[in-house]
Design a protein around this motif. Sequence first.
Motif, PDB file in Angstrom:
ATOM      1  N   PHE A 154       0.785  -1.244   0.000  1.00 55.87           N
ATOM      2  CA  PHE A 154       0.000   0.000   0.000  1.00 55.87           C
ATOM      3  C   PHE A 154       0.819   1.297   0.000  1.00 55.87           C
ATOM      4  O   PHE A 154       0.292   2.352  -0.336  1.00 55.87           O
ATOM      5  N   THR A 159       4.011   5.615  -3.030  1.00 55.32           N
ATOM      6  CA  THR A 159       4.963   6.676  -2.699  1.00 55.32           C
ATOM      7  C   THR A 159       5.961   6.874  -3.838  1.00 55.32           C
ATOM      8  O   THR A 159       6.305   8.011  -4.184  1.00 55.32           O
ATOM      9  N   GLN A 162       4.209   8.812  -6.413  1.00 54.44           N
ATOM     10  CA  GLN A 162       3.929  10.188  -6.024  1.00 54.44           C
ATOM     11  C   GLN A 162       5.190  11.047  -5.939  1.00 54.44           C
ATOM     12  O   GLN A 162       5.166  12.216  -6.273  1.00 54.44           O
ATOM     13  N   TRP A 163       6.276  10.467  -5.473  1.00 49.99           N
ATOM     14  CA  TRP A 163       7.460  11.290  -5.194  1.00 49.99           C
ATOM     15  C   TRP A 163       8.635  11.024  -6.134  1.00 49.99           C
ATOM     16  O   TRP A 163       9.588  11.789  -6.150  1.00 49.99           O
ATOM     17  N   TYR A 188     -10.247   9.287   7.417  1.00 47.16           N
ATOM     18  CA  TYR A 188      -8.894   9.518   6.916  1.00 47.16           C
ATOM     19  C   TYR A 188      -8.100  10.418   7.850  1.00 47.16           C
ATOM     20  O   TYR A 188      -6.933  10.197   8.107  1.00 47.16           O
ATOM     21  N   ASN A 281      -7.506   5.595  -4.501  1.00 43.94           N
ATOM     22  CA  ASN A 281      -6.059   5.496  -4.725  1.00 43.94           C
ATOM     23  C   ASN A 281      -5.751   4.222  -5.509  1.00 43.94           C
ATOM     24  O   ASN A 281      -6.527   3.256  -5.462  1.00 43.94           O
ATOM     25  N   TYR A 329       4.420  20.061  -4.335  1.00 42.53           N
ATOM     26  CA  TYR A 329       4.915  19.461  -3.088  1.00 42.53           C
ATOM     27  C   TYR A 329       6.431  19.619  -3.008  1.00 42.53           C
ATOM     28  O   TYR A 329       7.147  19.203  -3.913  1.00 42.53           O
ATOM     29  N   TYR A 364       5.621  21.633   3.389  1.00 40.04           N
ATOM     30  CA  TYR A 364       4.472  20.798   3.000  1.00 40.04           C
ATOM     31  C   TYR A 364       3.343  21.081   3.988  1.00 40.04           C
ATOM     32  O   TYR A 364       3.122  20.330   4.925  1.00 40.04           O
TER      33      TYR A 364
HETATM   34  N1  UDP Z   1       0.518   7.221   0.909  1.00 44.99           N
HETATM   35  C1  UDP Z   1       0.716   5.944   0.428  1.00 44.99           C
HETATM   36  N2  UDP Z   1      -0.355   5.222  -0.041  1.00 44.99           N
HETATM   37  C2  UDP Z   1      -1.612   5.726  -0.055  1.00 44.99           C
HETATM   38  C3  UDP Z   1      -1.820   7.031   0.450  1.00 44.99           C
HETATM   39  C4  UDP Z   1      -0.728   7.753   0.924  1.00 44.99           C
HETATM   40  O1  UDP Z   1       1.833   5.479   0.387  1.00 44.99           O
HETATM   41  O2  UDP Z   1      -2.537   5.030  -0.503  1.00 44.99           O
HETATM   42  C5  UDP Z   1       1.701   7.975   1.407  1.00 44.99           C
HETATM   43  C6  UDP Z   1       2.382   8.750   0.282  1.00 44.99           C
HETATM   44  O3  UDP Z   1       3.774   8.740   0.532  1.00 44.99           O
HETATM   45  C7  UDP Z   1       1.818  10.137   0.454  1.00 44.99           C
HETATM   46  C8  UDP Z   1       1.663  10.258   1.956  1.00 44.99           C
HETATM   47  O4  UDP Z   1       1.303   8.938   2.378  1.00 44.99           O
HETATM   48  O5  UDP Z   1       2.693  11.115  -0.054  1.00 44.99           O
HETATM   49  C9  UDP Z   1       0.616  11.271   2.407  1.00 44.99           C
HETATM   50  O6  UDP Z   1      -0.645  10.917   1.863  1.00 44.99           O
HETATM   51  P1  UDP Z   1      -1.802  11.965   1.670  1.00 44.99           P
HETATM   52  O7  UDP Z   1      -3.007  11.257   1.196  1.00 44.99           O
HETATM   53  O8  UDP Z   1      -1.884  12.788   2.911  1.00 44.99           O
HETATM   54  O9  UDP Z   1      -1.177  12.811   0.476  1.00 44.99           O
HETATM   55  P2  UDP Z   1      -1.614  14.197  -0.187  1.00 44.99           P
HETATM   56  O10 UDP Z   1      -3.113  14.287  -0.137  1.00 44.99           O
HETATM   57  O11 UDP Z   1      -0.930  15.244   0.612  1.00 44.99           O
HETATM   58  O12 UDP Z   1      -1.112  14.058  -1.564  1.00 44.99           O
END
Ligand code: UDP
Length: 391
Positions: A154, A159, A162-163, A188, A281, A329, A364
Amino acid sequence: ADMDADLVIVGAGLFGLTVAQQAVEHSGARVRIIDVRDHIGGNAYSYMDEETGAEIHKYGAHLFHTSNRKVWEYVNRFTEFTDYTHRVYTTHKGEVYPLPINLGTINQFFHAHYTPQQARELIREQAGELAGTDPGNLNDQGISLIGRPLYEAFIKNYTAKQWQTDPSQLPASIIKRLPVRFNYDNHYFKDTWEGLPKDGYTAWFERMIDDPRIQVSLKTDFFDNSQPWNRDALVGQVPVVYTGPVDRYFDYRLGELKWRTVDFKERRYDEDDHFGCPVMNFSDPDVLYTRAIEFKNFNPERYDRQNHERTVVWEEYSRFAGKGDEPYYPINTGDDRALYTQYRQQAAQQPKVVFGGRLGTYAYYDMHQVINSALDAWGKRIAPLVGRTKD
Ligand code: UDP
Ligand code: FAD
């Protein structure tokens, strides 16, 4: 243009709007806000989609949540909030699981019926060699929180999408935002208050600055010297609050801070409801987007005003930001932190300029944190510069 301003604010995002509101309320100052975009609200801006009746959050889904009473009372002066509570689901290997990781996720994943205590023991075992340490990076933090199998299912690939940075190079703080629960609670956020602005984000923001002493110039770039509200003409002459990118302010003279941006791909379906939830997601690498937002589902209370034959969905694709992209970000590796520290020292020496907000302090921040820091900055740093008392 009329240059009569006691305070110039660069950026009409939540930091700038909060400072403008405070300046008028507490000092009676005349405020000029400029923004390079054609709307106020910064990244929290939204607009109504005619076809579906959905409120589209133009820069990605924005959910308001806070445990800070001062901030909650402050925002409630300008808008009512719906009783929306955020819930997110994730698709992994053809199955949908609830987030944040909770007992429902764990039991579905292991095809089990663990009690909270059994699940805790299992996770402690699976956290293995990392248990009990205080890991500084995201990889170790993730494994120690939920164990390797859940981390890999998960967190790891999501990650990475996203990053685009090795999780061992990312700060643990990124996922400390996400709770892990050993019960079936799938809220959440863990904050005391949450909700969405009843009449939308833009109505909220307009009310914050609804005062003749606040003037807004849109499509106005602080670094464009052909317009009067520019850096070279103003700095040192009048107090300036700057909420744009801090490295841009200094012409990138020490190097560029790294950011991630998001591209949105819009899809429309001939359906009332495509996902059955506002945010889905996708935790596997084969789906190239991180998540999909179905905006109508944020506002079920607007049922009568929504089209039930069509829905609009935005897929989010994440990538490194280049110079022309919207910085979303901060990537925040050790090198970035070191570079930011140098910029911050230079910023401290700018005459009568206060750097604030997400871009101005390379942070952030969520909305409630930005508002809190703006209220703080007004009292401690900006009010003394403006220096007028209300008559
Ligand atoms: N994250 C993850 N899996 C998910 C959701 C979140 O690994 O399904 C990790 C990911 O690294 C993300 C961080 O948790 O950058 C924060 O998630 P959030 O949903 O708060 O992100 P944002 O809405 O700020 O993009
Ligand atoms: P911004 O909103 O970025 O405003 C800065 C403004 O400065 C912009 O309007 C920009 O155009 C302007 N500007 C920059 N340079 C110049 C220039 N040279 N001249 C003139 N103007 C300039 N927070 C939450 O609380 N909940 C969420 O669910 C949430 N989701 C998010 C999802 C995404 C995809 C993103 C990117 C952010 C999210 N946030 C969320 C964070 C939230 O957007 C920020 O905390 C908040 O908007 C920051 O406000 P700000 O005023 O600091 O910056």
